[in-house]
Design a protein around this motif. Structure first.
Motif, short mmCIF file in Angstrom:
data_model
loop_
_atom_site.label_atom_id
_atom_site.label_comp_id
_atom_site.label_asym_id
_atom_site.label_seq_id
_atom_site.Cartn_x
_atom_site.Cartn_y
_atom_site.Cartn_z
N GLY A 99 0.82 -1.22 0.00
CA GLY A 99 0.00 0.00 0.00
C GLY A 99 0.85 1.26 0.00
N GLU A 143 0.96 4.10 -2.93
CA GLU A 143 0.73 5.52 -2.59
C GLU A 143 1.88 6.39 -3.10
N CYS A 144 3.12 5.95 -2.88
CA CYS A 144 4.28 6.73 -3.31
C CYS A 144 4.44 6.72 -4.83
N SER A 195 1.91 6.76 -6.96
CA SER A 195 0.96 7.78 -7.41
C SER A 195 1.53 9.18 -7.21
N ARG A 196 2.22 9.35 -6.11
CA ARG A 196 2.84 10.66 -5.84
C ARG A 196 3.93 10.96 -6.87
#
Length: 761
Positions: free
Chosen positions: A259, A263-264, A266-267
């Motif tokens: 996860g 998340e990273c 997408s960043r």
């Protein structure tokens, strides 16, 4: 300390480092001999992590005494500091050790003779007084003062960096990159090192980051790990990774939850560090791909650039659009005394009438003569012809075959520091015809730069053997240009000419490419030395190179013979064979200058190769894979001179020697684009996973006169049988098919209107 603690206080030893007998570049573990002042030749062996120490340095070492069953009494170093010597003899040795650029043994003698025990204080506090020493002028005085200051600054930085596991050679690079800001960068932005400093990858930066307190689950760390994973994949030839594969690999490397990686990722997409896009996968199914930004831009740029050239309404070789090819090819036959085969005729017509085209084929099929024919016809029309190849050796060969100067692609584009080219879409090359040989070596990024530099209307011809290994860098440009549905017209030469059929090298290259075992019976230029054990194969390889080939064929083992290995590691790998071959071909001896760097020793006469692109060296940079010979080692200037295969003399500071590796043995990948009179190939079961048909085929086709295989028949059979060349994630072929491809339904005509070339008799 109370005895009941169970531990003795550390022993302390002080002495001057005389020589290093072994150093592991990865761990810093060093075996050295130290003069503790006991006199004579009674030197102490010390072992431990002595990162970057150099002969001549005075060391204060803490540790413990021990004994080795073979080598006897040793001192195990736990910690050490460098100290300045206080005696005249110590200062003389220290200054004469080569630590300070500009001071050699003779100059050290003069300085100490003049200043005595004050010599180091003078260099530190009053360097302008060095001019008092006979033979020292203002220029050299400034050089010594600057070198002293740099050494001091690097030592200060190293006090910090040693605590976080950074070797001296990397500490020097960090200091040269960031100067006084080195410690601050390492403490606050350690992952910058992996991007900014050559030789520091993510793993080293991650070790440093942990040492300075960066949290394991820090977004800074995870994003750096994702980019590292993508970067590593480009080293395996991939232009992108499928998203699922990337996430899985990053989780494994980073040891964090999926996860957090998602998340990273997408960043990173939001911050334009990477690009996500859906492209066709291996079976044509849609795959969500993730690219590093430069590779995404290069892939789109290369495809768009090629299609733009194909569709260009201008034609800088328009004189060939209406040529009577029977007449033109007849004129060519009179000039060369040789008639072209039908496939060659089609290739010549294609190159001179199509704005982008590909010529491929195996050894002995006449690619070189076809290229020479294309150049001859273009020259007859006074076309501006430019020839290029990825390597210096390939460019030289092209010059010899055509009579026109050929340059490396890097030199042609005049690549600058950072990789930018002097020639691009806004400043194109001045050419009507550009022929690029050994195009299988072109990686995606270099191909994109090349395509951008071709002027509108010029003809671009890619020449290469698509069955060889693909490029070392990301992509498989030649294969993608020849993929099914490609809009780029191509001709494949398949006819092996009679003269080439008499060569065992050519015959067996084609046999291997068809999946048939090579023949040895009755061959005068193709041999097998059977060795079942890998160690025996390694020993036989050295014997074949150093003694048997020179004795039987009169070839020079350094200049004419090249060992090509499937892999770097192992007894029959490039690393070990280089050590053994150096000892056999360029041994140590009185009067043979040498310089140790880590575990390697460089000597005058050594065959070496550049292992990174360095745009700041030489006239137009020195590039990964460039071969050369060490011609001089200057301990005073602290430089090693190398004469490259492009006949350029290039200097390396001692601190830059990690850019060089020995090249008596190189991997098959590194040999691409080069030809050698004789090739020796160890084929052993220890390289089982690397034994592939196209690897063996590439190795064989590097030889002009002689091939010697050394190893087991079982390993050889595996290499011939294994047709898998590894799938590369690339979408160039897809983009060429879908980005507005031109109409390619027409065929290249073998005859045309009755228009006679005015410059042909």
């Amino acid at each position: 300390m109370p005895e009941d603690s169970g531990r003795r206080p550390p022993a302390v030893v002080q002495g001057v480092l005389e020589r290093i007998t072994y150093a592991n570049e990865d761990t810093g573990y060093t075996v050295a001999r130290v003069d503790t002042g006991r006199g004579g030749s009674d030197l102490l062996t010390v072992v431990g992590s002595l990162m970057g120490v150099q002969p001549g340095e005075a060391l204060r070492m803490q540790g413990r005494w021990g004994s080795h069953p073979q080598y006897g009494r040793q001192f195990h170093v736990d910690d050490y500091t460098t100290v300045l010597p206080a005696t005249v003899q110590g200062i003389r040795r220290y200054l004469g050790s080569g630590l300070i650029k500009g001071i050699g043994p003779k100059m050290a003698e003069r300085i100490v003779e003049h200043f005595g025990t004050d010599a180091l204080d003078v260099i530190e506090d009053e360097p302008e007084r060095l001019i008092e020493v006979p033979g020292l002028g203002p220029k050299r005085t400034r050089l010594i003062a600057d070198a002293w200051e740099e050494q001091k600054a690097i030592k200060e930085v190293m006090v910090f960096l040693q605590g976080v596991g950074v070797s001296t050679s990397l500490a020097v690079r960090i200091y040269k990159k960031y100067g006084d800001a080195s410690v601050e960068v390492v403490q606050k932005e350690p992952y910058r090192l992996a991007t900014d400093v050559w030789g520091i990858g993510f793993k080293t930066a991650d070790t440093i980051a942990q040492a300075v307190g960066i949290p394991h689950d820090s977004p800074q760390r995870v994003m750096a790990g994702i980019q590292f994973t993508l970067s590593e994949s480009t080293g395996d030839g991939h232009c992108y990774l499928p998203e699922e594969k990337l996430i899985s690999a990053a989780v494994k490397i980073l040891g964090v939850e999926a996860g957090l990686v998602i998340e990273c990722l997408s960043r990173l997409v939001e911050e334009e560090g990477v690009v996500r896009e859906e492209v066709p996968g291996p079976e044509g199914e849609p795959v969500r791909s993730v690219y590093l930004l430069p590779f995404h831009r290069a892939e789109i740029g290369a495809a768009a650039g090629l299609l733009t050239l194909l569709n260009c309404p201008q034609d800088r070789l328009s004189a060939f659009s209406g040529v009577d090819w029977e007449v033109a090819l007849g004129w060519l036959r009179e000039r060369t005394g040789t008639d072209l085969a039908e496939e060659q005729r089609r290739a010549v017509v294609q190159a001179l009438t199509e704005k982008v085209s590909v010529l491929t084929g195996g050894p002995g099929c006449g690619k070189s003569f076809t290229v020479a024919s294309i150049v001859t016809l273009a020259a007859a029309k006074r076309a501006n012809i430019v020839l290029a190849a990825p390597t210096g050796r390939a460019a030289k060969r092209m010059t010899e075959l055509t009579g026109h100067e050929a340059r490396t692609v890097h030199r042609l584009l005049e690549l600058r520091p950072g990789g930018d080219a002097a020639y691009d879409r806004d400043n194109p090359l001045d050419c009507d015809l550009l022929v690029v040989d050994e195009a299988s070596m072109l990686d995606l990024v270099l191909a994109n730069k090349l395509v951008k530099a071709v002027p509108p209307g010029a003809h671009l011809v890619f020449v290469g053997d698509v069955d060889q290994l693909p490029s070392v860098g990301a992509g498989q440009v030649l294969r993608d240009l020849l993929a099914e549905g490609s809009p780029v017209p191509s001709v494949r030469l398949t006819q092996v000419f009679r003269q080439a059929q008499e060569s065992g090298v050519v015959t067996n290259a084609h046999r291997v490419n068809r999946g048939e075992p090579p023949q040895f019976q009755g061959m005068r230029d193709f041999f097998l030395f059977p060795c079942e054990e890998t160690e025996d194969a390694a020993a036989m390889t050295v014997d074949v190179v150093a003694r048997r080939i020179p004795r039987t064929f009169g070839l020079d083992p350094r200049r004419d013979v090249q060992v090509l290995t499937p892999m770097k590691g192992g007894a029959a790998g490039a690393a070990n064979l280089n050590t053994e071959l150096q000892a056999a071909v360029t041994p140590a001896g009185d009067g043979v200058p040498e310089r140790r760097f880590g575990s390697r020793v460089f000597r005058v006469g050594d065959k070496v190769t550049q292992i990174r692109n360095n745009y700041e060296k030489g006239e137009n940079g020195v590039f990964n894979g460039t071969l050369g010979v060490v011609t001089a080692i200057d301990p005073v200037a602290q430089e090693v001179s190398v004469r490259t295969d492009e006949d350029e003399e290039v200097s390396y500071d001692f601190a830059e020697l990690d850019e060089l590796a020995h090249a008596y043995a190189i991997t098959v990948h590194r040999s691409q684009g080069s030809e050698y009179p004789a090739v020796v190939v160890p084929v052993t079961t220890s390289a089982w996973m690397m034994l592939q048909r196209n690897l063996l085929y590439t190795a064989i086709t590097r030889a002009k006169r002689l091939v010697v295989l050394v190893g087991s028949r079982r390993a050889l059979a595996q290499a011939v049988r294994n047709a898998s060349s590894g799938y590369r994630h690339t979408a160039l072929a897809h983009r060429l098919r879908t980005m507005g491809a031109p109409d390619t339904s027409r065929e290249v005509a073998a005859s045309g209107q009755d228009v006679y070339p005015p410059d042909m008799p």
